[in-house]
Design a protein around this motif. Structure first.
Motif, PDB file in Angstrom:
ATOM      1  N   LEU A 212      -7.668  -0.258   5.176  1.00  0.00           N
ATOM      2  CA  LEU A 212      -7.025   1.258   5.370  1.00  0.00           C
ATOM      3  C   LEU A 212      -6.447   1.231   6.689  1.00  0.00           C
ATOM      4  O   LEU A 212      -5.479   2.006   6.956  1.00  0.00           O
ATOM      5  N   LEU A 213      -6.971   0.801   7.652  1.00  0.00           N
ATOM      6  CA  LEU A 213      -6.550   0.717   9.048  1.00  0.00           C
ATOM      7  C   LEU A 213      -5.054   0.132   9.067  1.00  0.00           C
ATOM      8  O   LEU A 213      -4.080   0.662   9.596  1.00  0.00           O
ATOM      9  N   ALA A 214      -4.998  -1.159   8.482  1.00  0.00           N
ATOM     10  CA  ALA A 214      -3.549  -1.740   8.256  1.00  0.00           C
ATOM     11  C   ALA A 214      -2.588  -0.586   7.566  1.00  0.00           C
ATOM     12  O   ALA A 214      -1.549  -0.850   8.153  1.00  0.00           O
TER      13      ALA A 214
ATOM     14  N   SER B 253       4.622  -1.595   1.021  1.00  0.00           N
ATOM     15  CA  SER B 253       3.903  -2.726   1.475  1.00  0.00           C
ATOM     16  C   SER B 253       3.467  -2.620   3.105  1.00  0.00           C
ATOM     17  O   SER B 253       4.182  -1.892   3.947  1.00  0.00           O
ATOM     18  N   LEU B 254       2.613  -3.230   3.386  1.00  0.00           N
ATOM     19  CA  LEU B 254       2.082  -3.503   4.916  1.00  0.00           C
ATOM     20  C   LEU B 254       3.187  -3.978   5.774  1.00  0.00           C
ATOM     21  O   LEU B 254       3.827  -4.843   5.416  1.00  0.00           O
ATOM     22  N   ASP B 255       3.324  -3.405   6.894  1.00  0.00           N
ATOM     23  CA  ASP B 255       4.403  -3.510   7.956  1.00  0.00           C
ATOM     24  C   ASP B 255       4.192  -4.135   9.145  1.00  0.00           C
ATOM     25  O   ASP B 255       3.375  -3.375  10.055  1.00  0.00           O
ATOM     26  N   LEU B 256       4.179  -5.333   9.272  1.00  0.00           N
ATOM     27  CA  LEU B 256       3.561  -6.226  10.406  1.00  0.00           C
ATOM     28  C   LEU B 256       4.271  -5.745  11.774  1.00  0.00           C
ATOM     29  O   LEU B 256       3.517  -5.599  12.681  1.00  0.00           O
ATOM     30  N   SER B 257       5.318  -5.384  11.691  1.00  0.00           N
ATOM     31  CA  SER B 257       6.207  -4.996  13.051  1.00  0.00           C
ATOM     32  C   SER B 257       5.519  -3.501  13.497  1.00  0.00           C
ATOM     33  O   SER B 257       5.271  -3.646  14.608  1.00  0.00           O
ATOM     34  N   SER B 258       5.156  -2.915  12.392  1.00  0.00           N
ATOM     35  CA  SER B 258       4.780  -1.345  12.861  1.00  0.00           C
ATOM     36  C   SER B 258       3.253  -1.631  13.361  1.00  0.00           C
ATOM     37  O   SER B 258       2.926  -0.887  14.340  1.00  0.00           O
TER      38      SER B 258
ATOM     39  N   PHE C  34      -6.850  -8.148   7.852  1.00  0.00           N
ATOM     40  CA  PHE C  34      -6.944  -6.804   7.237  1.00  0.00           C
ATOM     41  C   PHE C  34      -7.460  -6.503   6.129  1.00  0.00           C
ATOM     42  O   PHE C  34      -7.707  -5.508   5.708  1.00  0.00           O
ATOM     43  N   SER C  35      -7.695  -7.738   5.488  1.00  0.00           N
ATOM     44  CA  SER C  35      -8.471  -7.304   3.961  1.00  0.00           C
ATOM     45  C   SER C  35      -9.989  -7.784   3.806  1.00  0.00           C
ATOM     46  O   SER C  35     -10.494  -8.147   2.995  1.00  0.00           O
TER      47      SER C  35
END
Length: 209
Positions: free
Chosen positions: A159-161, A173-178, A151-152
């Protein structure tokens, strides 16, 4: 987007052409008889079904009654067949905005409505600004390296992440589960949870006025 030193400030260049836009609703109502006004908009949508009021496709909101009835013989048209009397109700003509770039303008975010269901324009601008300034490390601290790498790759992917992580600030923080949950929803029920998300980011090189 306007950048002044370390501050990112969003500038919205267009209005959303949806059933939540009173100007758009009035435009449509003014083009149809008063006898139709009570049902053109229902439950906050065009004929109780469609949110966008300017779009390509969605032919059933544009064709005349005779062709609509023929189409109804091979497919379910729902409330459109019942209510459509004086089409078109949906147009593809764009709403055009003119804006003169300055040396402080750094980029433009073009996003489908699915993006703005998760992020405000100001937050989206701050996130892309962080990416451009190479300061996204804090958002990825708790994210597996494989996901971070995925995602980077560019500002739009990042932005999608962030949107799928449902972040509420540039300090989140980015939320992997979401991300996993929203991407794994079966296609037949996906629309109940999120709309399609398309993102295009145009980054401007510095220029002299």
């Amino acid at each position: 987007v306007v950048s002044t030193q370390t501050t990112w400030r969003s500038k919205v260049l267009n209005e959303e052409q949806t059933a939540e836009n009173e100007n758009e609703k009035n435009r449509i109502l003014n083009n149809h008889p008063e006898s139709e006004h009570s049902y053109i908009f229902n439950q906050g949508r065009l004929f109780g079904s469609l949110m966008p009021l300017r779009a390509f496709g969605d032919l059933v909101y544009k064709i005349d009654r005779a062709h609509l009835e023929k189409l109804a013989q091979v497919m379910d048209l729902g409330p459109v067949l019942q209510y459509s009397q004086t089409p078109p109700y949906l147009i593809a003509k764009p709403d055009v905005t003119h804006y003169s770039l300055t040396n402080n303008d750094r980029f433009v975010i073009l996003g489908s409505d699915g993006l703005w269901e998760f992020l405000t324009p100001q937050l989206a601008v701050e996130l892309v600004g962080m990416y451009i300034d190479h300061s996204i490390k804090s958002m990825c601290e708790n994210t597996p390296s494989t996901i971070t790498k995925l995602f980077s790759k560019n500002a739009a992917s990042f932005l999608l992440a962030a949107a799928l992580s449902q972040v509420t600030s540039a300090k989140s923080s980015l939320d992997l589960s979401s991300i996993r949950d929203l991407l794994s929803i079966p296609e037949e029920t996906r629309r109940h949870h999120r709309d399609d998300i398309t993102i295009l980011i145009l980054v401007f090189p510095p220029f002299q006025q």
